[in-house]
Enzyme design. Structure first.
Site, short mmCIF file in Angstrom:
data_model
loop_
_atom_site.label_atom_id
_atom_site.label_comp_id
_atom_site.label_asym_id
_atom_site.label_seq_id
_atom_site.Cartn_x
_atom_site.Cartn_y
_atom_site.Cartn_z
N HIS A 2 35.13 61.75 -44.96
CA HIS A 2 35.83 61.49 -45.36
C HIS A 2 36.87 62.88 -45.60
O HIS A 2 36.35 62.23 -46.78
CB HIS A 2 36.58 60.37 -45.92
N GLU A 34 37.01 54.24 -34.49
CA GLU A 34 36.63 52.90 -34.02
C GLU A 34 36.57 51.23 -34.64
O GLU A 34 37.68 50.92 -35.20
CB GLU A 34 35.98 53.85 -35.46
N GLU A 37 30.10 51.34 -33.77
CA GLU A 37 29.43 50.36 -35.02
C GLU A 37 28.58 49.02 -35.46
O GLU A 37 29.99 48.14 -34.92
CB GLU A 37 30.51 50.13 -36.56
#
Length: 477
Positions: free
Chosen positions: A142, A273, A309
């Protein structure tokens, strides 16, 4: 008294002389040493950790691979190319072990307690040494993980540029580059209502500016993907929320991202995501199916893929295998955040995946997908709060990589042996009939099907053979 003063002066002189003539400082992370505060520090972060090598299943060495053999070819592809493993900068180098009930437990020797640009550069050097010792070519970040937030957008961008230039320099002579980058649009108070779905237009603009910069630096470093994770893109209650308007705003945001990607010549994949909740009560990208529906509704289905994920699958009430298959059959499987959750815990525990059975199911989907490139397997996983030794960082990643490698080997064994595929084929055998083909080709209307139903009479229903399927699967473990 004068003798004492002279003696103390002599000691000070000797100490000063030793500092001037000392060797360049190092950072012996495994020995409890301290780091220099200099931006130009160039010591070893992990002097006691060797380069991790493959030693085979019989090895008892915790700092060696037992199952992951990077250069070994499986189904015509090197193992390293099946996985494209990546280290998550935030968990590995910014994770402190702190939680809502307790303070930090991890005090890595290279940390100086500041959030300065100097400290950010030191972490970046540690990151590259860590990657090289693991033999991993990719990492994820990030923007605010790798460089400190400033008091203005301009200052934040300047801080980021300084650290990115160091990363660019460290990349030289290696294959290391970002698997993906992203913007942190959830930590700062300005994003408490979201970024792209904020009720404040000024926040929306700020989020766009931050993503613009994050896309630029990802592209500059040769990153292969860019991720959008909407931790604050959702709602706490519908009583004060205009859901339709927020979703429209989110779509406009993604459209702008697609346009800017093309403008700067970024060839990487844009990834969404999915996650159902945490920190927001209800996020708009709840799971793979929800995200796919959103992309179709707004005409973005050809511009994005999904970053699945495994722990997020758990939170949404699915298995990781379910989410991967949902993404795969929709042509949306782009990347995997390789972690796992705790079925007894209602939050995102981000544990390293060590369940060989789960890893095998994951790899069955990846093989059917033909691989995962230009995506990969990012270890979005953190050490447990109680794991505080530097070597634990290596052991955790080695364990995760070995588990996935065993999963690949098992999946190949299952698919090549063929019993499970044959079981599935037999279960759907009636669909290979003339009637089945007519239905699948859209050539059988209700009137025709009613006629056939009367001809057949009561249909025979066969056993699903679930226990046999589970037996076949377990035999490969």
């Amino acid at each position: 008294m004068k003798k004492v003063e002279f003696f103390m002066l002599l000691l000070c002189f000797i100490a000063a002389s030793s500092l001037v003539s000392a060797d360049p400082p190092t950072c012996p992370a495994d020995l409890g040493g301290k780091c220099s505060d200099s931006d130009d520090w160039q010591g070893d972060f992990f002097p006691e950790i060797p380069k991790i090598k493959y030693e085979g299943p019989s090895s008892k060495n915790p700092l060696a691979y037992r199952w992951y053999n990077a250069e070994e070819e499986i189904l015509g592809k090197k193992m390293k190319d099946w996985f494209r493993f990546s280290v998550a900068f935030w968990h590995t180098f910014r994770g402190t072990g702190g939680d809502p009930f307790g303070a930090a437990t991890k005090y890595w020797p290279w940390e100086d307690g500041t959030n300065s640009v100097s400290m950010a550069k030191r972490r970046m050097r540690a990151n590259f040494e860590f990657l090289k010792k693991l033999g991993v070519d990719w990492w994820c970040f990030h923007d605010r993980d790798i460089a400190p937030d400033g008091t203005t957008l301009e200052e934040s961008n300047k801080n980021l540029d300084e650290v990115i230039e160091l990363a660019k320099e460290l990349q030289k002579g290696s294959k290391i580059k970002p698997l993906w980058g992203t913007a942190q649009l959830f930590l700062h108070p300005r994003y408490m209502h979201g970024g792209a779905t904020s009720s404040e237009v000024g926040v929306y603009a700020y989020a766009a500016a931050q993503v613009k910069k994050a896309m630029e630096v990802t592209h500059y470093l040769g990153g292969e993907n860019y991720v959008f994770w909407g931790g604050r893109e959702g709602y706490q209650t519908l009583l004060n929320t205009d859901m339709g308007r927020e979703l429209d705003h989110l779509a406009r945001f993604f459209e702008a991202a697609v346009a800017y990607k093309k403008k700067i010549g970024f060839k990487g994949t844009l990834l969404i995501e999915p996650k159902p909740q945490e920190p927001t009560k209800h996020q708009y990208d709840w799971d793979a199916a929800t995200a796919a529906n959103f992309l179709r509704k707004y005409g973005l289905i050809d511009e994005f893929k999904l970053n699945i994920e495994c722990n997020h699958a758990t939170l949404s009430g699915h298995t990781c295998h379910h989410e991967l298959e949902t993404a795969r059959i929709n042509g949306l499987l782009g990347n995997i955040d390789a972690n796992t959750g705790d079925a007894q815990t209602g939050w995102d525990t981000d544990q390293f995946l060590t369940d060989v059975g789960e890893a095998t199911m994951v790899m069955m989907s990846v093989i059917k997908n033909g691989g995962i490139a230009p995506g990969g397997f990012n270890f979005d996983a953190k050490l447990r709060r109680e794991s505080t030794d530097v070597e634990d960082l290596f052991i955790a990643h080695i364990s995760g990589m070995d588990t996935m490698a065993r999963g690949l080997r098992n999946a190949v064994k299952i698919l090549e042996e063929g019993s499970l595929s044959e079981l599935v084929r037999k279960r759907y055998a009636t669909w290979d009939s003339e009637l089945g083909k007519q239905i699948e080709e859209g050539k059988a209307d209700f009137e025709y099907l009613e006629k056939k139903a009367k001809e057949f009479g009561e249909p025979k229903v066969s056993s699903a053979k679930q226990e046999l399927a589970e037996m076949i699967f377990q035999s490969a473990m």
